[in-house]
Design a protein around this motif. Structure first.
Motif, short mmCIF file in Angstrom:
data_model
loop_
_atom_site.label_atom_id
_atom_site.label_comp_id
_atom_site.label_asym_id
_atom_site.label_seq_id
_atom_site.Cartn_x
_atom_site.Cartn_y
_atom_site.Cartn_z
N PHE A 37 0.86 -1.17 0.00
CA PHE A 37 0.00 0.00 0.00
C PHE A 37 0.90 1.23 0.00
CE2 PHE A 37 -4.32 -1.58 0.90
CZ PHE A 37 -4.04 -2.90 1.20
N ARG A 38 0.33 2.39 -0.28
CA ARG A 38 1.09 3.62 -0.21
C ARG A 38 0.20 4.75 0.30
NH1 ARG A 38 2.01 4.75 -6.71
NH2 ARG A 38 -0.15 5.35 -7.21
N GLN A 39 0.85 5.73 0.87
CA GLN A 39 0.13 6.90 1.36
C GLN A 39 0.92 8.15 1.03
OE1 GLN A 39 -0.91 6.82 5.54
NE2 GLN A 39 -2.60 8.24 5.19
N ALA A 40 0.32 9.00 0.25
CA ALA A 40 0.92 10.28 -0.11
C ALA A 40 0.48 11.33 0.91
CB ALA A 40 0.48 10.68 -1.51
N PRO A 41 1.24 12.41 1.04
CA PRO A 41 0.88 13.46 2.01
C PRO A 41 -0.52 14.00 1.75
CG PRO A 41 3.09 13.79 1.19
CD PRO A 41 2.51 12.69 0.36
N GLY A 42 -1.32 14.04 2.80
CA GLY A 42 -2.65 14.59 2.70
C GLY A 42 -3.67 13.67 2.06
N LYS A 43 -3.26 12.45 1.75
CA LYS A 43 -4.17 11.50 1.10
C LYS A 43 -4.34 10.25 1.96
CE LYS A 43 -3.30 12.96 -3.65
NZ LYS A 43 -2.99 12.51 -5.04
N GLU A 44 -5.40 9.50 1.65
CA GLU A 44 -5.62 8.24 2.34
C GLU A 44 -4.68 7.17 1.79
OE1 GLU A 44 -10.37 8.73 3.44
OE2 GLU A 44 -9.70 7.13 2.13
N ARG A 45 -4.44 6.17 2.62
CA ARG A 45 -3.63 5.04 2.17
C ARG A 45 -4.36 4.29 1.06
NH1 ARG A 45 -1.43 1.61 6.99
NH2 ARG A 45 -3.65 1.24 7.29
N GLU A 46 -3.62 3.90 0.03
CA GLU A 46 -4.25 3.24 -1.11
C GLU A 46 -3.52 1.96 -1.46
OE1 GLU A 46 -4.17 5.54 -4.70
OE2 GLU A 46 -1.98 5.69 -4.74
N PRO A 88 6.01 11.30 -10.77
CA PRO A 88 5.94 12.11 -9.54
C PRO A 88 4.74 11.73 -8.67
CG PRO A 88 6.55 13.50 -11.36
CD PRO A 88 6.23 12.15 -11.96
N GLU A 89 3.64 11.32 -9.27
CA GLU A 89 2.46 10.94 -8.49
C GLU A 89 2.62 9.61 -7.76
OE1 GLU A 89 2.57 11.84 -11.72
OE2 GLU A 89 1.10 10.69 -12.92
N ASP A 90 3.72 8.91 -7.99
CA ASP A 90 4.04 7.71 -7.22
C ASP A 90 4.70 8.04 -5.88
OD1 ASP A 90 4.99 6.15 -10.29
OD2 ASP A 90 3.12 5.83 -9.19
N THR A 91 5.01 9.30 -5.68
CA THR A 91 5.64 9.72 -4.42
C THR A 91 4.72 9.43 -3.25
OG1 THR A 91 6.96 11.44 -5.47
CG2 THR A 91 6.49 11.71 -3.13
N ALA A 92 5.24 8.70 -2.27
CA ALA A 92 4.43 8.28 -1.12
C ALA A 92 5.31 7.48 -0.17
CB ALA A 92 3.26 7.42 -1.56
N VAL A 93 4.77 7.22 1.00
CA VAL A 93 5.36 6.21 1.88
C VAL A 93 4.72 4.88 1.50
CG1 VAL A 93 5.65 5.40 4.24
CG2 VAL A 93 5.71 7.87 3.75
N TYR A 103 -5.13 -17.18 0.72
CA TYR A 103 -5.42 -17.60 -0.64
C TYR A 103 -6.24 -16.58 -1.43
CZ TYR A 103 -3.72 -22.05 1.02
OH TYR A 103 -2.93 -23.05 1.54
N PHE A 104 -6.62 -15.49 -0.79
CA PHE A 104 -7.43 -14.49 -1.45
C PHE A 104 -6.79 -13.13 -1.32
CE2 PHE A 104 -10.90 -17.26 -2.34
CZ PHE A 104 -10.91 -18.17 -1.31
N ILE A 105 -6.82 -12.40 -2.40
CA ILE A 105 -6.25 -11.06 -2.42
C ILE A 105 -7.32 -10.06 -1.99
CG2 ILE A 105 -5.58 -9.24 -4.04
CD1 ILE A 105 -3.90 -11.37 -5.48
N SER A 106 -6.92 -9.08 -1.23
CA SER A 106 -7.81 -8.00 -0.84
C SER A 106 -7.15 -6.66 -1.16
CB SER A 106 -8.13 -8.07 0.65
OG SER A 106 -8.86 -6.92 1.05
N VAL A 107 -7.96 -5.70 -1.55
CA VAL A 107 -7.46 -4.35 -1.80
C VAL A 107 -7.75 -3.43 -0.63
CG1 VAL A 107 -7.76 -4.66 -4.28
CG2 VAL A 107 -9.58 -3.56 -2.94
N HIS A 108 -8.35 -3.98 0.43
CA HIS A 108 -8.76 -3.18 1.57
C HIS A 108 -7.72 -3.26 2.68
CE1 HIS A 108 -12.57 -2.74 -0.40
NE2 HIS A 108 -12.75 -4.05 -0.43
N ASP A 109 -7.23 -2.14 3.15
CA ASP A 109 -6.17 -2.18 4.16
C ASP A 109 -6.65 -2.79 5.47
OD1 ASP A 109 -6.14 1.43 4.96
OD2 ASP A 109 -7.75 -0.06 4.95
N TYR A 110 -7.95 -2.65 5.78
CA TYR A 110 -8.46 -3.17 7.04
C TYR A 110 -8.50 -4.69 7.08
CZ TYR A 110 -12.85 -3.21 4.36
OH TYR A 110 -13.79 -3.41 3.40
#
Length: 125
Positions: A37-46, A88-93, A103-110
């Motif tokens: 996952f990544r999180q850019a300044p001022g944005k939610e983790r994605e 540049p838009e890839d900049t993030a932590v 066995y299952f992929i999730s896109v949800h951080d929770y």
């Protein structure tokens, strides 16, 4: 105990490449599905990318598809994110995450159970 440690971040020019690594010091690494996952300044983790326990299935966010590749080496207790054609838009932590439902992929951080501390990726224009 699962301890995830990311490395490989840094400063790179647009169009360049970086390879992130995430290592687990535990002995149960191959029991987990893994993701980045990544999180850019001022944005939610994605969500960025994920891989199943065996490595047979991978999934990517549309924004990185064709540029990033996730892989894993269960013998080395490690997962990787090869990032090419960086923008540049890839900049993030960037964070590595592990999920017990392997066995299952999730896109949800929770839905991920363990997290690393993050590594900074900065792409200059």
């Amino acid at each position: 105990q699962v301890q995830l440690v990311e490395s490989g971040g840094g400063l790179v020019q647009a169009g360049g490449s970086l390879r992130l690594s995430c290592a687990d010091s535990g002995r149960t690494f191959n029991n987990f599905a893994m993701a980045w996952f990544r999180q850019a300044p001022g944005k939610e983790r994605e969500f960025v990318a994920a891989i199943t326990r065996s490595g047979s299935i991978t999934y990517y966010a549309d924004s990185v598809k064709g540029r990033f590749t996730i892989s894993r080496d269960n013998a080395e207790n490690a997962v990787y994110l090869q990032m090419n054609s960086l923008k540049p838009e890839d900049t993030a932590v960037y964070y590595c995450a592990a999920r017990r439902v392997a066995y299952f992929i999730s896109v949800h951080d929770y839905e991920y159970d363990y997290w690393g501390q993050g590594t900074q990726v900065t792409v200059s224009s």
